[in-house]
Design an enzyme around this catalytic site. Sequence first.
Site, PDB file in Angstrom:
ATOM      1  N   SER A  40      64.225  39.666  47.407  1.00 50.37           N
ATOM      2  CA  SER A  40      64.782  40.895  46.843  1.00 50.37           C
ATOM      3  C   SER A  40      66.265  41.059  47.151  1.00 50.37           C
ATOM      4  O   SER A  40      67.003  41.613  46.332  1.00 50.37           O
ATOM      5  CB  SER A  40      64.000  42.104  47.374  1.00 50.37           C
ATOM      6  N   HIS A  94      66.705  45.441  50.309  1.00 52.19           N
ATOM      7  CA  HIS A  94      67.093  45.862  48.969  1.00 52.19           C
ATOM      8  C   HIS A  94      68.471  46.522  48.985  1.00 52.19           C
ATOM      9  O   HIS A  94      69.324  46.253  48.144  1.00 52.19           O
ATOM     10  CB  HIS A  94      66.065  46.846  48.404  1.00 52.19           C
TER      11      HIS A  94
END
Length: 301
Positions: free
Chosen positions: A185, A248
């Site tokens: 991610s 993230h």
Amino acid sequence: MDALDALDPELQEPLPVDRNGRRLGDTTDQPDGDRRPGRCERFHLAVSRWMLPEDRRGKYLERANCCPPPIFIILISIAELAVFIYYAVWKPQKQWVTLDEGIWKSPLTYKPEARQEAWRFVSYMFVHAGVQHIVGNLLMQLLVGVPLELVHKGFEVGMVYTSGVLAGSLCSSIFDPLSALVGASGGVYALLGGYFMNAVVNFREMIPLLGIFRILAIVVFVATDFGFAIYRRFLSDDAGMKVSFVAHIGGVVAGMTVGYVFFSAYDQKLLKDPRFWLCIVGYLLFVIFAVVFNVVLSPAP
């Protein structure tokens, strides 16, 4: 004398020719402007509209080709899929939907108690926690990464992707130091962050409806993925290690800084761009701070 003038080629009406100097016939030969673009040309035209402001599309289309293909994104996706299959098939697992013991014992997974093994700060991107996890990451990095690599080539995309992966693990080690980390991610969000910044900055030079759609699509994906990540971290009852969602955020920040500089400098020399050096210095200072924190200040064992 008039008869001789009529035979003089310099005084005669010029023959219709295309831009390459070839004479145009009545049926088979057509001017280049009337030639229908092939599939490859239409594909590159669509890529240029998605990835570049209007004033830079011409330069891209002049030299656009699929050789070499977007090697980096394709290879990294194959590697991530191969590792997932290895742990899902050849390691004992109860199910494919959510992997458990195999990935937590993997030498690739980032774990706070094993952070002295420095490769884990990058290698965690090859390990995914389940089918939903890897499908989402692969789908998004292929949809965004392949066009980006066609325009900016593999070195730039690879640098942005790797900077997001490393920034994600370092941020996680600082702001969520007791949590493990798996998944790509950080790299995916770095690509999205750089792409988003270019869409916003060059919004007026893009087709307005297309620009709005791109921005909304990124916002919806990021919000949805963040929601699932936060749920898995704080609300899920699944046993086992908790996976951090801070990667993230680190990936997005890396993309909106490093990624923006790389992707906005199309057909320009990065070394002459002061923004490049500002990002390099800032990123190095962040890495140094993260290393010192993990060695001296981290509450992790």
